[in-house]
Design an enzyme around this catalytic site. Structure first.
Site: not given
Length: 158
Positions: A68, A7, A141
């Site tokens: 991501e 992430d 996260d």
């Protein structure tokens, strides 16, 4: 197969390394975050992300990575630094020859919960179910990174 989920962010990069078994079970091998000091220059922070992620990839040797995708940002001030951090992350993965797969937050939510606009708590619950534990990291996260890895593991199965 070992999948590194990431992430991206400038302040915090979440990561989670999972391993899938022949029975399609998901085992969390390691997870955490790279946190940079906001008082430092952007170039210093990006170098820290580069160096720390290089150590993680060298140590755990993932077979692939799922990162991501930048999809939509409400805060225009953060989109550029996050994009820069994502660029550094992709550079590290390329340096080590790790194949990269990208997923939007909506795709991750769809794969994990069946609904692309699921709430964070729903995604967390599905991560707990996939890992067969209630003990998941506290940092959003990091949980998001694990979810991204699980998303990829399910995409390669189907």
């Amino acid at each position: 197969m070992k999948i590194l989920g990431i992430d991206p962010g400038m302040a915090i990069v979440g990561y989670g390394l999972i391993e899938t078994t022949k029975n399609n079970d998901v085992i969390l091998k390691t997870s955490g975050s790279i946190q940079t000091d906001k008082s430092k220059s952007d170039s210093t922070r990006l170098l820290e992300i580069y160096n720390d992620l290089s150590v993680i990839v060298s140590e755990y040797k993932p077979d692939c990575a799922s990162v991501e995708e930048l999809f939509f940002f409400k805060n225009q001030k953060t989109v550029i630094p996050v994009a820069e951090a994502r660029g550094v992350i992709l550079t590290v993965l390329e340096k080590f020859g790790i194949p990269v797969y990208s997923y939007t937050p909506m795709e991750v939510k769809q794969v994990l919960t069946g609904y692309g606009r699921a709430e964070k708590k729903e995604v967390e619950q599905m991560v707990k179910i996939a890992l067969k534990t209630d003990n998941i990291p506290k940092l959003d996260d990091t949980v998001d990174a694990i979810a991204i890895a699980i998303c990829h593991s399910r995409n390669i199965i189907s």
